[in-house]
Design a protein around this motif. Sequence first.
Motif, PDB file in Angstrom:
ATOM      1  N   ILE A   1      -9.550  16.629  11.202  1.00 32.74           N
ATOM      2  CA  ILE A   1     -10.889  16.723  10.627  1.00 32.74           C
ATOM      3  C   ILE A   1     -10.834  16.421   9.135  1.00 32.74           C
ATOM      4  O   ILE A   1     -11.769  15.886   8.564  1.00 32.74           O
ATOM      5  CB  ILE A   1     -11.488  18.121  10.890  1.00 32.74           C
ATOM      6  N   LEU A   2      -9.719  16.739   8.505  1.00 32.82           N
ATOM      7  CA  LEU A   2      -9.556  16.493   7.073  1.00 32.82           C
ATOM      8  C   LEU A   2      -8.895  15.141   6.847  1.00 32.82           C
ATOM      9  O   LEU A   2      -8.470  14.472   7.788  1.00 32.82           O
ATOM     10  CB  LEU A   2      -8.699  17.604   6.458  1.00 32.82           C
ATOM     11  N   ILE A   3      -8.790  14.739   5.607  1.00 36.43           N
ATOM     12  CA  ILE A   3      -8.099  13.511   5.253  1.00 36.43           C
ATOM     13  C   ILE A   3      -6.623  13.660   5.598  1.00 36.43           C
ATOM     14  O   ILE A   3      -6.002  14.672   5.296  1.00 36.43           O
ATOM     15  CB  ILE A   3      -8.235  13.219   3.744  1.00 36.43           C
ATOM     16  N   VAL A   4      -6.053  12.646   6.239  1.00 39.72           N
ATOM     17  CA  VAL A   4      -4.633  12.650   6.556  1.00 39.72           C
ATOM     18  C   VAL A   4      -3.933  11.747   5.543  1.00 39.72           C
ATOM     19  O   VAL A   4      -4.041  10.523   5.602  1.00 39.72           O
ATOM     20  CB  VAL A   4      -4.375  12.152   7.995  1.00 39.72           C
ATOM     21  N   ASP A   5      -3.245  12.370   4.587  1.00 34.66           N
ATOM     22  CA  ASP A   5      -2.463  11.626   3.602  1.00 34.66           C
ATOM     23  C   ASP A   5      -1.087  11.382   4.194  1.00 34.66           C
ATOM     24  O   ASP A   5      -0.414  12.333   4.604  1.00 34.66           O
ATOM     25  CB  ASP A   5      -2.300  12.425   2.298  1.00 34.66           C
ATOM     26  N   LEU A   6      -0.668  10.128   4.246  1.00 33.98           N
ATOM     27  CA  LEU A   6       0.672   9.843   4.729  1.00 33.98           C
ATOM     28  C   LEU A   6       1.664  10.091   3.605  1.00 33.98           C
ATOM     29  O   LEU A   6       1.446   9.673   2.471  1.00 33.98           O
ATOM     30  CB  LEU A   6       0.757   8.402   5.233  1.00 33.98           C
ATOM     31  N   GLU A   7       2.717  10.805   3.924  1.00 28.90           N
ATOM     32  CA  GLU A   7       3.678  11.220   2.903  1.00 28.90           C
ATOM     33  C   GLU A   7       4.516  10.061   2.384  1.00 28.90           C
ATOM     34  O   GLU A   7       4.851  10.007   1.207  1.00 28.90           O
ATOM     35  CB  GLU A   7       4.576  12.323   3.459  1.00 28.90           C
ATOM     36  N   GLU A   8       4.874   9.127   3.261  1.00 26.55           N
ATOM     37  CA  GLU A   8       5.700   7.991   2.863  1.00 26.55           C
ATOM     38  C   GLU A   8       4.819   6.868   2.324  1.00 26.55           C
ATOM     39  O   GLU A   8       3.763   6.593   2.874  1.00 26.55           O
ATOM     40  CB  GLU A   8       6.496   7.468   4.056  1.00 26.55           C
TER      41      GLU A   8
ATOM     42  N   TYR B   1       1.661   1.024  -1.497  1.00 27.07           N
ATOM     43  CA  TYR B   1       0.380   1.720  -1.375  1.00 27.07           C
ATOM     44  C   TYR B   1       0.571   3.176  -0.957  1.00 27.07           C
ATOM     45  O   TYR B   1       1.527   3.513  -0.261  1.00 27.07           O
ATOM     46  CB  TYR B   1      -0.499   1.066  -0.292  1.00 27.07           C
ATOM     47  N   LEU B   2      -0.370   3.992  -1.355  1.00 23.85           N
ATOM     48  CA  LEU B   2      -0.568   5.314  -0.780  1.00 23.85           C
ATOM     49  C   LEU B   2      -1.635   5.104   0.294  1.00 23.85           C
ATOM     50  O   LEU B   2      -2.615   4.393   0.064  1.00 23.85           O
ATOM     51  CB  LEU B   2      -1.065   6.306  -1.824  1.00 23.85           C
ATOM     52  N   ALA B   3      -1.454   5.720   1.454  1.00 21.09           N
ATOM     53  CA  ALA B   3      -2.391   5.504   2.556  1.00 21.09           C
ATOM     54  C   ALA B   3      -2.960   6.832   3.044  1.00 21.09           C
ATOM     55  O   ALA B   3      -2.255   7.832   3.124  1.00 21.09           O
ATOM     56  CB  ALA B   3      -1.697   4.779   3.706  1.00 21.09           C
ATOM     57  N   CYS B   4      -4.253   6.796   3.355  1.00 22.64           N
ATOM     58  CA  CYS B   4      -4.947   7.956   3.916  1.00 22.64           C
ATOM     59  C   CYS B   4      -5.712   7.507   5.152  1.00 22.64           C
ATOM     60  O   CYS B   4      -6.306   6.430   5.166  1.00 22.64           O
ATOM     61  CB  CYS B   4      -5.950   8.540   2.928  1.00 22.64           C
TER      62      CYS B   4
ATOM     63  N   TYR C   1     -11.848   6.301  11.572  1.00 21.89           N
ATOM     64  CA  TYR C   1     -13.090   5.926  10.895  1.00 21.89           C
ATOM     65  C   TYR C   1     -12.765   5.039   9.694  1.00 21.89           C
ATOM     66  O   TYR C   1     -13.433   4.042   9.447  1.00 21.89           O
ATOM     67  CB  TYR C   1     -13.849   7.172  10.447  1.00 21.89           C
ATOM     68  N   MET C   2     -11.702   5.416   8.948  1.00 23.45           N
ATOM     69  CA  MET C   2     -11.379   4.642   7.756  1.00 23.45           C
ATOM     70  C   MET C   2      -9.890   4.744   7.437  1.00 23.45           C
ATOM     71  O   MET C   2      -9.286   5.796   7.591  1.00 23.45           O
ATOM     72  CB  MET C   2     -12.187   5.123   6.553  1.00 23.45           C
ATOM     73  N   LEU C   3      -9.357   3.617   7.000  1.00 23.61           N
ATOM     74  CA  LEU C   3      -8.024   3.555   6.414  1.00 23.61           C
ATOM     75  C   LEU C   3      -8.222   3.252   4.947  1.00 23.61           C
ATOM     76  O   LEU C   3      -8.877   2.271   4.599  1.00 23.61           O
ATOM     77  CB  LEU C   3      -7.192   2.448   7.073  1.00 23.61           C
ATOM     78  N   SER C   4      -7.714   4.116   4.090  1.00 21.71           N
ATOM     79  CA  SER C   4      -7.863   3.959   2.645  1.00 21.71           C
ATOM     80  C   SER C   4      -6.491   3.684   2.043  1.00 21.71           C
ATOM     81  O   SER C   4      -5.529   4.409   2.312  1.00 21.71           O
ATOM     82  CB  SER C   4      -8.463   5.234   2.053  1.00 21.71           C
ATOM     83  N   LEU C   5      -6.407   2.629   1.238  1.00 21.40           N
ATOM     84  CA  LEU C   5      -5.157   2.231   0.600  1.00 21.40           C
ATOM     85  C   LEU C   5      -5.335   2.225  -0.908  1.00 21.40           C
ATOM     86  O   LEU C   5      -6.306   1.659  -1.420  1.00 21.40           O
ATOM     87  CB  LEU C   5      -4.748   0.830   1.060  1.00 21.40           C
ATOM     88  N   ILE C   6      -4.392   2.825  -1.611  1.00 18.25           N
ATOM     89  CA  ILE C   6      -4.397   2.825  -3.075  1.00 18.25           C
ATOM     90  C   ILE C   6      -3.115   2.159  -3.526  1.00 18.25           C
ATOM     91  O   ILE C   6      -2.023   2.671  -3.265  1.00 18.25           O
ATOM     92  CB  ILE C   6      -4.489   4.251  -3.647  1.00 18.25           C
TER      93      ILE C   6
END
Length: 127
Positions: free
Chosen positions: A38-45, A54-57, A66-71
Amino acid sequence: MKDFEKGLVGLYDDLMIGPGYTFEDFKKSRYFCNQDGILIVDLEEKVYIDGRCYLACLFFRNGAIYMLSLICCDRKFSEIDEPKRKAFHDEILKGYGIEGKQEYSWGSISSDYDSRGNVSSINLVYN
């Protein structure tokens, strides 16, 4: 690996995100660490796509992606310079032939800046 026409992004050799991906699929992966769907899933690696880091959520809605977010973290930006990261993300997407918000049958890709959270990201939003 990525195929924007199909909405597919390989975050790691063994984790492909795309239309139809579910939280149940994620729970079966080695990247699941008791996160709450239900919350944002931040991938650790960190994720590497085309040589960029990238950091990925992952965001799930009703159990489906619903969404893949890349920083992109290739460059460092101070908190006050976060809008510059948005311009950097714009450049990255332009390199893939994407300017502004690109719509596809599966959803969309865009570079966004959230002024409330002061964060810039490349977002793949799935229908």
